[in-house]
Scaffold this motif. Sequence first.
Motif, short mmCIF file in Angstrom:
data_model
loop_
_atom_site.label_atom_id
_atom_site.label_comp_id
_atom_site.label_asym_id
_atom_site.label_seq_id
_atom_site.Cartn_x
_atom_site.Cartn_y
_atom_site.Cartn_z
N UNK A 71 -18.35 2.69 -2.70
CA UNK A 71 -18.11 3.47 -1.45
C UNK A 71 -16.55 3.24 -1.08
N UNK A 72 -16.10 2.52 -2.14
CA UNK A 72 -14.64 2.20 -2.08
C UNK A 72 -13.63 3.38 -1.95
N UNK A 73 -13.67 4.55 -2.57
CA UNK A 73 -12.64 5.33 -2.82
C UNK A 73 -13.02 6.64 -1.70
N UNK A 74 -14.12 7.40 -1.60
CA UNK A 74 -14.45 8.44 -0.73
C UNK A 74 -14.22 8.04 0.74
N UNK A 75 -14.12 9.16 1.47
CA UNK A 75 -13.95 9.03 3.16
C UNK A 75 -15.23 9.01 3.39
N UNK A 76 -15.52 8.46 4.93
CA UNK A 76 -16.75 8.19 5.33
C UNK A 76 -17.60 9.51 5.17
N UNK A 77 -16.91 10.52 5.84
CA UNK A 77 -17.71 11.88 5.86
C UNK A 77 -18.19 12.46 4.43
N UNK A 78 -17.33 12.14 3.40
CA UNK A 78 -17.69 12.36 2.17
C UNK A 78 -18.67 11.54 1.54
N UNK A 79 -18.93 10.34 1.90
CA UNK A 79 -19.94 9.38 1.57
C UNK A 79 -21.23 9.85 1.91
N UNK A 80 -21.15 10.00 3.30
CA UNK A 80 -22.43 10.70 3.92
C UNK A 80 -23.18 12.20 3.21
N UNK A 81 -22.13 12.94 2.98
CA UNK A 81 -22.39 14.02 2.13
C UNK A 81 -23.14 13.71 0.82
N UNK A 82 -22.24 13.17 0.18
CA UNK A 82 -22.89 12.49 -0.85
C UNK A 82 -24.09 11.60 -1.19
N UNK A 83 -24.44 10.89 -0.31
CA UNK A 83 -25.81 10.44 -0.31
C UNK A 83 -26.64 11.14 0.27
N UNK A 84 -26.53 12.36 0.86
CA UNK A 84 -27.49 13.29 1.15
C UNK A 84 -27.63 14.11 0.10
N UNK A 85 -26.78 14.38 -0.81
CA UNK A 85 -26.90 15.01 -1.88
C UNK A 85 -27.90 14.38 -2.96
N UNK A 86 -27.53 13.15 -3.31
CA UNK A 86 -27.86 12.32 -3.92
C UNK A 86 -29.58 12.08 -3.57
N UNK A 87 -29.72 11.83 -2.54
CA UNK A 87 -31.18 11.75 -1.86
C UNK A 87 -31.79 13.02 -2.14
N UNK A 88 -31.49 14.11 -2.17
CA UNK A 88 -32.26 15.29 -2.48
C UNK A 88 -32.74 15.34 -3.95
N UNK A 89 -31.42 14.94 -4.82
CA UNK A 89 -32.11 14.68 -6.42
C UNK A 89 -33.29 13.87 -6.53
N UNK A 90 -32.93 12.63 -5.74
CA UNK A 90 -34.15 11.52 -6.06
C UNK A 90 -35.38 12.02 -5.45
N UNK A 91 -35.38 12.51 -4.21
CA UNK A 91 -36.65 13.13 -3.67
C UNK A 91 -37.32 14.19 -4.66
N UNK A 92 -36.25 15.01 -5.32
CA UNK A 92 -37.06 15.91 -6.21
C UNK A 92 -37.70 15.41 -7.35
N UNK A 93 -37.12 14.23 -7.91
CA UNK A 93 -37.45 13.52 -9.08
C UNK A 93 -38.68 12.80 -8.67
N UNK A 94 -39.04 12.38 -7.63
CA UNK A 94 -40.06 11.51 -7.30
C UNK A 94 -41.09 12.56 -6.91
N UNK A 95 -40.86 13.57 -6.53
CA UNK A 95 -42.00 14.67 -6.37
C UNK A 95 -42.57 15.10 -7.75
N UNK A 96 -41.67 15.17 -8.75
CA UNK A 96 -42.11 15.48 -10.24
C UNK A 96 -42.51 14.20 -11.05
N UNK A 97 -42.58 13.21 -10.40
CA UNK A 97 -42.91 12.00 -11.05
C UNK A 97 -41.94 11.50 -12.06
N UNK A 98 -40.45 11.78 -11.89
CA UNK A 98 -39.81 11.17 -12.61
C UNK A 98 -39.22 11.93 -13.94
N UNK A 99 -39.91 13.08 -14.08
CA UNK A 99 -39.35 13.95 -15.21
C UNK A 99 -38.53 15.08 -15.08
#
Lengths: 415, 415
Positions: free
Chosen positions: B387-415
């Motif tokens: 979290x050292x370089x991006x601005x706080x609002x960018x961090x929040x957007x980034x985590x939201x995006x990353x969470x979507x990818x992870x949720x999607x992966x979990x839904x598909x059982x990791x494949x």
Amino acid sequence: MEHYKVKEISVLLTNSFANRVDRMKSSDIRELLKLISADIISFTGGAPDPDAFPSPEQLREAIDYILANREKAFQYGITDGLPSFRESIIKFMERQMAIKAELKNVLVTNGSQEGLEVVGRLFINKGDKVAVGLPTYLAAIQAFNLWRPKYIGVPVDKDGLNTFTLEALVKKHRRTRKPIKFVYVVPTGQNPTGTIMSLERRKHLLEIASKYDLFIVEDDPYGFITFRDNIPPRIKALDDEDRVIYMSTFSKIFAPGVRLGWVVANETVIKHMSLAIQAINLCPPNFNQYMLKYFLDKRLIDNNIPKIRRIYREKRDAMLMAMDEYMPSEVNYYRPDAGFFVFAYLPDYIDAKKLLYYAIEKEKVAFVPGRSFFVDGSGYNTMRLSYSLPKPNVIITGIERLSRVIKDHIKRGGS
Amino acid sequence: MEHYKVKEISVLLTNSFANRVDRMKSSDIRELLKLISADIISFTGGAPDPDAFPSPEQLREAIDYILANREKAFQYGITDGLPSFRESIIKFMERQMAIKAELKNVLVTNGSQEGLEVVGRLFINKGDKVAVGLPTYLAAIQAFNLWRPKYIGVPVDKDGLNTFTLEALVKKHRRTRKPIKFVYVVPTGQNPTGTIMSLERRKHLLEIASKYDLFIVEDDPYGFITFRDNIPPRIKALDDEDRVIYMSTFSKIFAPGVRLGWVVANETVIKHMSLAIQAINLCPPNFNQYMLKYFLDKRLIDNNIPKIRRIYREKRDAMLMAMDEYMPSEVNYYRPDAGFFVFAYLPDYIDAKKLLYYAIEKEKVAFVPGRSFFVDGSGYNTMRLSYSLPKPNVIITGIERLSRVIKDHIKRGGS
């Protein structure tokens, strides 16, 4: 505190490093040179003359430029060096050195010593054979030693490394299990002899490398510190087979205090060097690279080269004149056409290391005994005299003093 | 060009380096991270926030100071670093870190990476055992790897390196031919977990070192980047047997672009480190040392620390808040009390490296897969989020995006 044994650090050291420390201990020159105090005239190190450094005005301009790029200049950089700085180096080489290179061929280093370190790390397995001049640059030997090569000494004369002897040695070692792997050479302002390798020999060296599949490490810190016309091109500029790993530094044409040098080589070599340096210290300092980029792009370095040459030529002249005047006829020396040093041979019954004690104690003048520049253990009666730092009048006084010590030694038959 | 074979550089490489390159090739993360373009939110590197860098006004003052010392600032320096700069570091450590040291105990390095490099060079013979955290700092492993140690992994939990497990491992390996030689630890803001080692464990670690005659390498880049009260003292400050080789850097409290760090250790260790660094790159840049000396002596670094802490605490808070909000419950993570990173564990059927492809391609967000931080080959389902370089609002957007990818992966059982 009774458990405490870690202090016995020699037990913990790695084999290769302990080996190296032992070798260094065996030479007490370092300790000797610590005796040098302010009232001693020192011809020891190769420190540049501060008059050759960039001017405060130019430096302030460069700072404005750095501050305009503050976010990048203070940030982590790329291991290979900033691309925009490497582009500036490429243009500088094109206009000043006839070396053509692309971004992928250039790597920035923390001084050219780091280039030597990485060559050792990448290419020297224990027992690998490396050809070097007799004599050759002390700190290259120090950098390579950790990796425990076997050195093949090649005589140096007034035309530089003797490539005819080199070829004979290359042939001879091809018949053993370990052929010579590479040749390390300082072609212009050879350290310590100050000689310039002739164009014929440069070409011959490339032919040998091609014929016997060697590579060449061309170390070029003094390429611009030349005192005559008709300087042959860098070996790298003649290298159409990409066999030369070329390295240079901004220490002599800008200032050593920024610790920046560079390497030009085959793309694959550069990639591996980059991997090695990443583990050593991640990247060279961006701040310093922006500073040098400003000086390169404004051609302030180009424009300063004639002045720098004048500074050192005047000093070289002062030293040679004083040596011609004061040194006894038994002392022989090279008349350097480039670089920072006069290299002298004393009568063979004189040990230069022993002489150094007397020189420091009796006449307050110091030099570097030449033995450390010879990988074959010879050269005990040689000395390297640096004229780069002291003023011309100080050089003359120092040589007068040194001549007295030598004359005295000759009179007493070296004891 | 038919003779030309030097290009087959892999044949020429030293055994130890070729071995290392092979290991690096096996990880293609580096290649993956090259895909990162400007429109991608990157949680990869640990680059400081430029808002934490020194101000242009202060920098101009420092330049005046450097120019007043121009002849020395541009000249070659001493391998150990300028004595006057080391004195400034000693005073800084005394007032800010409760570490007492003398000149002979302090060495300046080109970033703290160089300290790691030299520890490897001095102390790791092939097969020597080195204890490190599971996980631990990737670049320390990279620096040590060339010397081919055998790593002994020690679990890290919220109180840092688990010293009870460490003691059991030390005992176990004492019964073998090779006992553990040293322990490498990042006690404050552990990279990658962000944990702070408790005072009890710091003391226990010193007891273990004393009892079993080990030494400790304390790597402390984040010692000032702390987000709570009651930070325990540096291990070096508690070390009355001189067993700790302490290293830190100005990269996080000043700027990485000057590449300056330092080491504090036993006089004998420092002497050997100095010999090693002399062969690597002669000395650190005087120019940069004068700059930092000005900032230290004027207490500009001291005075900037509270601001720097605020900058990173705000970002840490933004990342944790976003993770709490968006991450699926299957994802676990440390709540860092120091440093630059959140370290997260995905469900064990997810390969973080595979996830990274999707994260970059589908959601334009990147992180460092955690596997490289584990010397035992585990951690394939972990990731480090900086979290050292991006601005706080960018961090929040980034985590939201990353969470979507992870949720999607979990839904598909990791494949």
